[in-house]
Design a protein around this motif. Structure first.
Motif, short mmCIF file in Angstrom:
data_model
loop_
_atom_site.label_atom_id
_atom_site.label_comp_id
_atom_site.label_asym_id
_atom_site.label_seq_id
_atom_site.Cartn_x
_atom_site.Cartn_y
_atom_site.Cartn_z
N PHE A 115 -58.58 31.46 11.91
CA PHE A 115 -58.73 32.01 10.56
C PHE A 115 -58.64 33.53 10.58
N ALA A 116 -59.26 34.15 11.61
CA ALA A 116 -59.18 35.61 11.73
C ALA A 116 -57.76 36.07 12.01
N ALA A 117 -56.97 35.22 12.66
CA ALA A 117 -55.57 35.56 12.96
C ALA A 117 -54.62 35.13 11.85
N ASP A 118 -55.17 34.75 10.68
CA ASP A 118 -54.37 34.33 9.52
C ASP A 118 -53.54 33.09 9.80
N ASP A 119 -54.05 32.22 10.69
CA ASP A 119 -53.37 30.96 10.98
C ASP A 119 -53.98 29.88 10.09
N LEU A 120 -53.49 29.78 8.88
CA LEU A 120 -54.02 28.83 7.90
C LEU A 120 -52.95 27.84 7.49
N PRO A 121 -53.37 26.61 7.14
CA PRO A 121 -54.74 26.08 7.29
C PRO A 121 -54.97 25.56 8.71
N PHE A 122 -56.23 25.46 9.08
CA PHE A 122 -56.62 24.96 10.41
C PHE A 122 -57.50 23.73 10.20
N VAL A 123 -57.04 22.57 10.67
CA VAL A 123 -57.76 21.31 10.45
C VAL A 123 -58.67 21.05 11.64
N THR A 124 -59.95 20.77 11.38
CA THR A 124 -60.91 20.44 12.43
C THR A 124 -61.24 18.95 12.38
N GLN A 125 -61.69 18.41 13.50
CA GLN A 125 -61.97 16.99 13.61
C GLN A 125 -63.42 16.72 13.21
N PRO A 126 -63.68 15.57 12.54
CA PRO A 126 -65.07 15.22 12.16
C PRO A 126 -65.93 14.97 13.39
N THR A 127 -67.23 15.13 13.22
CA THR A 127 -68.18 14.90 14.29
C THR A 127 -69.35 14.08 13.77
N ALA A 128 -70.03 13.37 14.69
CA ALA A 128 -71.16 12.52 14.30
C ALA A 128 -72.45 13.30 14.13
N GLN A 130 -74.77 15.51 12.26
CA GLN A 130 -74.82 15.76 10.83
C GLN A 130 -74.78 17.24 10.49
N GLU A 131 -75.59 18.05 11.19
CA GLU A 131 -75.64 19.47 10.87
C GLU A 131 -74.31 20.15 11.15
N VAL A 132 -73.70 19.82 12.30
CA VAL A 132 -72.40 20.41 12.64
C VAL A 132 -71.31 19.91 11.70
N GLU A 133 -71.40 18.64 11.29
CA GLU A 133 -70.40 18.10 10.38
C GLU A 133 -70.49 18.78 9.01
N SER A 134 -71.73 19.06 8.55
CA SER A 134 -71.88 19.78 7.29
C SER A 134 -71.28 21.17 7.37
N LEU A 135 -71.52 21.84 8.50
CA LEU A 135 -70.93 23.17 8.70
C LEU A 135 -69.42 23.08 8.76
N ARG A 136 -68.90 22.03 9.42
CA ARG A 136 -67.44 21.88 9.54
C ARG A 136 -66.80 21.65 8.17
N GLN A 137 -67.42 20.80 7.35
CA GLN A 137 -66.87 20.54 6.02
C GLN A 137 -66.89 21.80 5.16
N THR A 138 -67.97 22.57 5.26
CA THR A 138 -68.03 23.82 4.50
C THR A 138 -66.95 24.79 4.95
N PHE A 139 -66.78 24.90 6.27
CA PHE A 139 -65.75 25.79 6.80
C PHE A 139 -64.35 25.30 6.40
N GLN A 140 -64.12 23.99 6.46
CA GLN A 140 -62.83 23.44 6.09
C GLN A 140 -62.53 23.68 4.61
N HIS A 141 -63.54 23.49 3.78
CA HIS A 141 -63.35 23.73 2.35
C HIS A 141 -63.06 25.20 2.08
N MET A 142 -63.76 26.08 2.80
CA MET A 142 -63.54 27.51 2.61
C MET A 142 -62.13 27.91 3.02
N THR A 143 -61.65 27.40 4.15
CA THR A 143 -60.30 27.76 4.60
C THR A 143 -59.24 27.22 3.65
#
Length: 208
Positions: A115-128, A130-143
């Motif tokens: 994201f800092a290198a302007d490589d958008l969009p960047f897709v991340t994989q889901p995780t089991a 919960q806290e990390v998955e919530s952070l991942r979804q927020t980051f994915q939505h933001m990007t």
């Protein structure tokens, strides 16, 4: 031979024992009649016995140390083995858990670098997790929102540049330092050059 050894040990310690009541002592069997040759260790108890008929005995009970220490040693070995297995299992589970937690975090770190290198969009994989998955979804939505905003901004800049390029007058854009950063084709034709002068000190000589 055991009776002889026990009797000798009892005679050696009779002065320190109170034979009028239960006494205990331990000794080491001497092999081949050599005092320096130590054999098996024994535990002994001396119980005085008296009766009305004049019996005055000392009942000596001798138990080899190995008879009851063997079971204790076996239990110690089993306990050490179980502790080692539990320690290895705990360390292994801890390493596995750390890997499962760090893997999505590393993926988010890689995504943030992209994201800092302007490589958008960047897709991340889901995780089991919960806290990390919530952070991942927020980051994915933001990007995704930023990617849409960048696309809209780029399209708006393209439309604005197209508009300025087709206006039938010469237009130039200067930054706060007085340097020319953009000019349309009419402006370049009016001044008879393809590359506009960007040195602020020579603008008056160039464009009169």
């Amino acid at each position: 031979s055991l009776t002889q050894v026990t009797t000798q040990a009892l005679l050696d310690q009779v002065e320190s024992l109170n034979v009028s009541e239960l006494s205990q002592f331990n000794f080491v069997e001497q092999r081949f009649n050599r005092p320096s040759s130590l054999g098996q260790r024994y535990f002994a108890s001396v119980t005085p016995y008296h009766d009305a008929y004049g019996l005055d005995w000392l009942i000596v009970t001798v138990v080899p140390r190995s008879d009851f220490m063997g079971a204790i040693q076996d239990n110690v070995y089993q306990t050490v083995l179980l502790c080692a297995i539990a320690l290895i299992s705990t360390v292994g589970f801890g390493l596995w858990l750390a890997y499962k937690i760090l893997k999505p975090i590393k993926a988010l770190n890689k995504a943030s670098q992209a994201f800092a290198a302007d490589d958008l969009p960047f897709v991340t994989q889901p995780t089991a997790i919960q806290e990390v998955e919530s952070l991942r979804q927020t980051f994915q939505h933001m990007t995704q929102r930023l990617d849409e905003s960048f696309r809209d901004l780029k399209a708006s800049e393209q439309r604005f540049a197209t508009l300025l390029e087709n206006v039938p007058i010469g237009i130039g854009v200067l930054n706060s330092k007085g340097q020319v950063v953009w000019a349309n084709s009419i402006s370049k034709q009016l001044h008879g050059q393809d590359t506009l002068e960007s040195d602020p000190s020579r603008l008056s000589q160039t464009y009169q």
